[in-house]
Design an enzyme around this catalytic site. Structure first.
Site, PDB file in Angstrom:
ATOM      1  N   ASP A 168      70.279  50.750  31.156  1.00 27.45           N
ATOM      2  CA  ASP A 168      68.821  50.892  31.059  1.00 27.45           C
ATOM      3  C   ASP A 168      68.240  49.651  31.710  1.00 27.45           C
ATOM      4  O   ASP A 168      68.267  48.555  31.148  1.00 27.45           O
ATOM      5  CB  ASP A 168      68.372  50.993  29.601  1.00 27.45           C
ATOM      6  CG  ASP A 168      66.847  51.005  29.454  1.00 27.45           C
ATOM      7  OD1 ASP A 168      66.141  51.056  30.494  1.00 27.45           O
ATOM      8  OD2 ASP A 168      66.352  50.951  28.322  1.00 27.45           O
ATOM      9  N   LYS A 225      61.691  59.937  22.922  1.00 25.73           N
ATOM     10  CA  LYS A 225      61.330  59.043  21.820  1.00 25.73           C
ATOM     11  C   LYS A 225      60.160  59.655  21.065  1.00 25.73           C
ATOM     12  O   LYS A 225      59.079  59.851  21.644  1.00 25.73           O
ATOM     13  CB  LYS A 225      60.947  57.660  22.345  1.00 25.73           C
ATOM     14  CG  LYS A 225      62.089  56.905  23.011  1.00 25.73           C
ATOM     15  CD  LYS A 225      61.590  55.614  23.640  1.00 25.73           C
ATOM     16  CE  LYS A 225      62.729  54.807  24.237  1.00 25.73           C
ATOM     17  NZ  LYS A 225      62.240  53.610  24.977  1.00 25.73           N
ATOM     18  N   GLN A 271      68.120  45.487  30.889  1.00 28.43           N
ATOM     19  CA  GLN A 271      67.813  45.479  29.465  1.00 28.43           C
ATOM     20  C   GLN A 271      68.973  45.947  28.588  1.00 28.43           C
ATOM     21  O   GLN A 271      69.179  45.418  27.494  1.00 28.43           O
ATOM     22  CB  GLN A 271      66.593  46.363  29.216  1.00 28.43           C
ATOM     23  CG  GLN A 271      66.050  46.306  27.804  1.00 28.43           C
ATOM     24  CD  GLN A 271      64.668  46.911  27.721  1.00 28.43           C
ATOM     25  OE1 GLN A 271      63.664  46.243  27.891  1.00 28.43           O
ATOM     26  NE2 GLN A 271      64.605  48.210  27.472  1.00 28.43           N
ATOM     27  N   GLU A 272      69.713  46.947  29.046  1.00 29.07           N
ATOM     28  CA  GLU A 272      70.790  47.483  28.219  1.00 29.07           C
ATOM     29  C   GLU A 272      72.014  47.801  29.075  1.00 29.07           C
ATOM     30  O   GLU A 272      71.905  48.495  30.088  1.00 29.07           O
ATOM     31  CB  GLU A 272      70.347  48.776  27.509  1.00 29.07           C
ATOM     32  CG  GLU A 272      69.172  48.593  26.568  1.00 29.07           C
ATOM     33  CD  GLU A 272      68.745  49.903  25.921  1.00 29.07           C
ATOM     34  OE1 GLU A 272      69.558  50.853  25.919  1.00 29.07           O
ATOM     35  OE2 GLU A 272      67.617  49.982  25.433  1.00 29.07           O
ATOM     36  N   GLU A 327      68.909  54.463  33.546  1.00 29.20           N
ATOM     37  CA  GLU A 327      67.585  54.744  32.973  1.00 29.20           C
ATOM     38  C   GLU A 327      66.551  53.780  33.543  1.00 29.20           C
ATOM     39  O   GLU A 327      66.827  52.588  33.711  1.00 29.20           O
ATOM     40  CB  GLU A 327      67.667  54.601  31.456  1.00 29.20           C
ATOM     41  CG  GLU A 327      66.367  54.768  30.708  1.00 29.20           C
ATOM     42  CD  GLU A 327      66.530  54.446  29.234  1.00 29.20           C
ATOM     43  OE1 GLU A 327      65.536  54.021  28.616  1.00 29.20           O
ATOM     44  OE2 GLU A 327      67.646  54.610  28.710  1.00 29.20           O
ATOM     45  N   ASP A 348      62.151  57.135  31.383  1.00 29.64           N
ATOM     46  CA  ASP A 348      61.643  56.727  30.067  1.00 29.64           C
ATOM     47  C   ASP A 348      60.191  56.293  30.221  1.00 29.64           C
ATOM     48  O   ASP A 348      59.274  57.050  29.930  1.00 29.64           O
ATOM     49  CB  ASP A 348      62.510  55.605  29.482  1.00 29.64           C
ATOM     50  CG  ASP A 348      61.985  55.109  28.138  1.00 29.64           C
ATOM     51  OD1 ASP A 348      61.197  55.834  27.500  1.00 29.64           O
ATOM     52  OD2 ASP A 348      62.339  53.993  27.716  1.00 29.64           O
ATOM     53  N   HIS A 377      66.275  55.920  19.917  1.00 31.45           N
ATOM     54  CA  HIS A 377      65.631  54.998  18.981  1.00 31.45           C
ATOM     55  C   HIS A 377      64.602  54.134  19.717  1.00 31.45           C
ATOM     56  O   HIS A 377      64.326  54.347  20.899  1.00 31.45           O
ATOM     57  CB  HIS A 377      66.696  54.100  18.345  1.00 31.45           C
ATOM     58  CG  HIS A 377      67.416  53.243  19.360  1.00 31.45           C
ATOM     59  ND1 HIS A 377      68.173  52.154  19.022  1.00 31.45           N
ATOM     60  CD2 HIS A 377      67.483  53.310  20.723  1.00 31.45           C
ATOM     61  CE1 HIS A 377      68.675  51.587  20.109  1.00 31.45           C
ATOM     62  NE2 HIS A 377      68.268  52.285  21.150  1.00 31.45           N
ATOM     63  N   ARG A 378      64.100  53.094  19.040  1.00 38.49           N
ATOM     64  CA  ARG A 378      63.312  52.033  19.659  1.00 38.49           C
ATOM     65  C   ARG A 378      63.927  50.687  19.295  1.00 38.49           C
ATOM     66  O   ARG A 378      64.758  50.587  18.397  1.00 38.49           O
ATOM     67  CB  ARG A 378      61.843  52.059  19.190  1.00 38.49           C
ATOM     68  CG  ARG A 378      61.068  53.324  19.491  1.00 38.49           C
ATOM     69  CD  ARG A 378      61.099  53.750  20.942  1.00 38.49           C
ATOM     70  NE  ARG A 378      60.551  52.808  21.892  1.00 38.49           N
ATOM     71  CZ  ARG A 378      59.353  52.938  22.496  1.00 38.49           C
ATOM     72  NH1 ARG A 378      58.581  53.976  22.220  1.00 38.49           N
ATOM     73  NH2 ARG A 378      58.953  52.067  23.399  1.00 38.49           N
ATOM     74  N   SER A 379      63.493  49.639  19.962  1.00 35.84           N
ATOM     75  CA  SER A 379      64.065  48.316  19.676  1.00 35.84           C
ATOM     76  C   SER A 379      63.642  47.811  18.304  1.00 35.84           C
ATOM     77  O   SER A 379      64.366  47.041  17.666  1.00 35.84           O
ATOM     78  CB  SER A 379      63.661  47.313  20.759  1.00 35.84           C
ATOM     79  OG  SER A 379      62.256  47.306  20.931  1.00 35.84           O
ATOM     80  N   GLU A 422      68.816  45.296  19.539  1.00 38.06           N
ATOM     81  CA  GLU A 422      69.491  46.567  19.305  1.00 38.06           C
ATOM     82  C   GLU A 422      70.948  46.388  18.905  1.00 38.06           C
ATOM     83  O   GLU A 422      71.739  47.332  18.974  1.00 38.06           O
ATOM     84  CB  GLU A 422      69.350  47.460  20.531  1.00 38.06           C
ATOM     85  CG  GLU A 422      67.887  47.813  20.789  1.00 38.06           C
ATOM     86  CD  GLU A 422      67.696  48.832  21.899  1.00 38.06           C
ATOM     87  OE1 GLU A 422      68.683  49.196  22.565  1.00 38.06           O
ATOM     88  OE2 GLU A 422      66.548  49.250  22.105  1.00 38.06           O
ATOM     89  N   LYS A 480      70.876  57.688  22.028  1.00 41.35           N
ATOM     90  CA  LYS A 480      70.834  56.233  22.133  1.00 41.35           C
ATOM     91  C   LYS A 480      70.321  55.700  20.805  1.00 41.35           C
ATOM     92  O   LYS A 480      69.195  56.005  20.420  1.00 41.35           O
ATOM     93  CB  LYS A 480      69.869  55.796  23.237  1.00 41.35           C
ATOM     94  CG  LYS A 480      70.418  55.791  24.628  1.00 41.35           C
ATOM     95  CD  LYS A 480      69.366  55.287  25.617  1.00 41.35           C
ATOM     96  CE  LYS A 480      68.960  53.861  25.342  1.00 41.35           C
ATOM     97  NZ  LYS A 480      67.979  53.350  26.334  1.00 41.35           N
ATOM     98  N   HIS A 489      64.855  42.813  25.261  1.00 39.97           N
ATOM     99  CA  HIS A 489      65.578  43.001  24.002  1.00 39.97           C
ATOM    100  C   HIS A 489      66.393  41.778  23.592  1.00 39.97           C
ATOM    101  O   HIS A 489      67.093  41.807  22.579  1.00 39.97           O
ATOM    102  CB  HIS A 489      66.511  44.211  24.091  1.00 39.97           C
ATOM    103  CG  HIS A 489      65.780  45.504  24.138  1.00 39.97           C
ATOM    104  ND1 HIS A 489      66.422  46.710  24.327  1.00 39.97           N
ATOM    105  CD2 HIS A 489      64.463  45.800  24.014  1.00 39.97           C
ATOM    106  CE1 HIS A 489      65.517  47.684  24.331  1.00 39.97           C
ATOM    107  NE2 HIS A 489      64.335  47.146  24.139  1.00 39.97           N
ATOM    108  N   SER A 500      59.763  47.065  24.814  1.00 40.40           N
ATOM    109  CA  SER A 500      59.528  47.436  26.206  1.00 40.40           C
ATOM    110  C   SER A 500      58.872  48.812  26.204  1.00 40.40           C
ATOM    111  O   SER A 500      59.547  49.832  26.117  1.00 40.40           O
ATOM    112  CB  SER A 500      60.864  47.471  26.967  1.00 40.40           C
ATOM    113  OG  SER A 500      60.687  47.992  28.267  1.00 40.40           O
TER     114      SER A 500
END
Length: 429
Positions: free
Chosen positions: A241, A338, A162-163, A286, A313, A366-368, A204, A389, A154, A42
Site C-alpha cells: 500500500d 472501508k 505505507q504498508e 494499492e 483506496d 480496517h483503518r489505522s 497497524e 486487510k 502509519h 491516511s
C-alpha cells in the site's frame, strides 16, 4: 420487523488513543447490538465526513461529542419506537436524516455506528452470527493481507511506502494462513534485531524500523519468509500500500520518495513499480498514484493491470460514483472497502456488488485507528470477496479480527468453507 427500543451513544478511545463513537442498541425483542467505528490517519479527501468537534481545549480538537449527541438526540428521537424490515430500511432513513452527499451534517461516524449496531442487534435477536445475517451467497474465509512493516503515515520512520504486506495465498485454510503470517512476523523481528534495527511497532502492528530504502524493507521480509521455511512467490506473495497521495507534491506534480532521494513523475512511478514486480513476488499494489491522477492510473492499469491487482483506496473511497468513474476509465481492477469511508452497511454492500458486476476484486479493510469491534471479520466472510486487510499479528485491535475469523472458521468447519486466494483477485490477473 424489529422495533428499536433504545439507543445510547458514547465517546470511547480508539487504538491510537483518539476519541471515537460507540453505540449500544436494544430492540424490543431484547436483541442487543454494540458497535464502534474506526478512524484513518491516511485519509482520502473524498471520504465521507468524520465529524470531529475541533475544540482545541478537548482531546486536541478530536473529540466526537457532537457526533454522539447527534445519535442520542436527532437519530435516536427519530428511530426509537420504529420497526425496520432490514438494515437497508434503517440505512436509507439515516441517509435521509443527514441529507448531505458526504454525511457532513450528522457525521459518517455517527451514521455508521448506528448502522453497525443495528445489524449486530438483528443477529443477536435471531440467534445467528453476524456473517449469517449478512450472507450474500456462500461464506468465504478471506486470505489476509498482513502489514508487517509500517511506513508513511502509519509510522514514525523514514520509509515512504505505507504498508509492506505478506499475502499467504499458498495456504489451504484461513488458520494455516494465519500461522504462516505469525511465523514470518516473529522471524522478521529476530532478523531486524540481529541487524541492529528497532522493533517498535506502528499504528497497524507492523514493525517500523528506519531502513535505507523501500526495497530494503522488501528484502528483509523476503529473508523472513525464507527463514520461516516458506517459498516466496509460491506460498507467500507480497502486497504494497503505497498511499501515493501522501507522497505527491501538487506544486511540482512529482512523487517524492525521500528515503531514496527520488522525485518521480507518473510514468517514472509506474516504471518503479514494474521493476519491483519483476524482482519480487508482488501481486497487489494499492494507491500506487495520487487520488486525482486519473491519467496516471489509466497508464498504470495498461502497464500492470494484466499482471497484478491494482487497488483503489483514496481514488475510490468506497464510493459508487467514484468507482463508476474508475470502471469507465479502466483505471484499476480492485477496490479497497472501508465502511467508514461511505458511512452505512447498505452503501458499502452496494459498492461491493458494483465492483463484482465489473469483475473487480474487493478487499475488506480496517483503518489505522481501530477498536476491538470485529464487524469487518464477519463482513468479509459474508461478502465472499476472499481478501481482508486488518493489519499485522500484534495489537489486540488487529488480532481481535483474526481471532473472530478463527471462530467463524471453526463454526464452518463441517461446511468445508471456501478460502480466499488467487481466484478472488481482480479478473484481469
Amino acid at each position: 420487523m424489529e422495533k428499536i427500543k433504545t439507543i445510547l451513544a458514547r465517546q470511547i478511545l480508539d487504538s491510537r488513543g483518539n476519541p471515537t463513537v460507540e453505540v449500544d442498541m436494544l430492540l424490543e425483542n431484547k436483541g442487543f447490538g454494540r458497535s464502534s467505528v474506526p478512524s484513518g490517519a491516511s485519509t482520502g479527501s473524498y471520504e465521507a465526513v468524520e465529524l470531529r468537534d475541533n475544540n482545541k481545549q478537548k482531546y486536541h480538537g478530536k473529540s466526537v461529542f457532537n457526533a454522539v449527541n447527534n445519535i442520542n438526540t436527532i437519530i435516536g428521537d427519530r428511530i426509537c419506537g420504529m420497526a425496520f424490515d432490514s438494515h437497508r430500511d434503517l440505512d436509507e432513513l439515516l441517509i435521509e436524516l443527514d441529507g448531505t452527499d458526504n454525511k457532513s451534517n450528522l457525521g459518517a461516524n455517527a451514521l455508521l455506528a448506528v448502522s453497525m449496531a443495528f445489524v449486530h442487534a438483528q443477529s443477536h435477536s435471531r440467534n445467528i452470527s453476524l456473517y449469517e445475517l449478512l450472507l450474500q451467497n456462500e461464506p468465504v474465509l478471506p486470505a489476509p493481507m498482513m502489514n508487517i512493516i509500517n511506513g508513511g503515515s502509519h509510522a514514525d520512520n523514514n520509509i515512504d511506502i505505507q504498508e509492506f504486506m505478506i499475502f499467504p495465498l499458498g495456504a489451504e485454510s484461513f488458520s494455516q494462513s494465519l500461522q504462516m503470517g505469525v511465523e514470518i512476523f516473529h522471524n522478521l523481528k529476530s532478523i531486524l534485531q540481529s541487524n541492529g534495527y528497532q522493533t517498535s511497532i506502528g499504528d497497524e502492528g507492523g514493525f517500523a524500523p528506519n531502513l535505507s530504502s523501500n526495497e530494503e524493507a522488501i528484502e528483509v521480509i523476503m529473508h523472513a519468509i525464507q527463514k520461516s521455511g516458506y517459498k516466496p512467490g509460491y506460498d507467500i506473495f507480497l502486497a504494497l500500500d503505497v498511499a501515493a497521495s501522501e507522497l505527491f507534491n501538487s506544486q511540482n506534480g512529482l512523487y517524492e520518495l525521500q528515503s531514496e532521494n527520488k522525485e518521480l513523475n507518473s510514468d517514472e512511478m509506474i516504471n518503479y513499480y514494474a521493476n519491483l514486480c519483476d524482482t519480487y513476488p508482488i501481486i497487489s499494489i494499492e494507491d500506487g498514484l495520487d487520488e486525482n491522477d486519473w491519467d496516471g492510473w489509466m497508464q498504470l492499469s495498461k502497464a500492470l493491470g494484466n499482471k497484478i491487482q491494482l487497488v483503489g483506496d483514496d481514488l475510490t473511497v468506497t464510493n459508487p460514483k467514484r468507482l463508476t468513474t474508475a470502471i469507465n476509465q479502466d483505471a484499476m481492477n480492485a477496490i479497497l472497502i472501508k465502511l467508514n469511508q461511505i458511512g452505512t452497511i447498505t452503501e458499502t454492500i452496494d459498492t461491493i456488488n458494483m465492483a463484482k458486476r465489473a469483475h473487480y476484486g474487493s478487499i475488506i479493510s480496517h483503518r489505522s485507528g481501530e477498536t476491538e469491534d470485529t464487524t469487518i471479520a464477519d463482513f468479509s466472510v459474508a461478502m465472499g470477496v476472499g481478501q481482508i486487510k486488518t493489519g499485522s499479528v500484534s495489537r489486540t485491535d488487529r488480532t481481535a479480527k483474526y481471532n473472530q475469523l478463527l471462530r467463524i472458521e471453526q463454526k464452518l468447519k463441517d461446511c468445508n468453507p471456501l478460502f480466499g486466494g488467487m481466484q478472488f483477485l481482480g479478473h484481469q490477473i
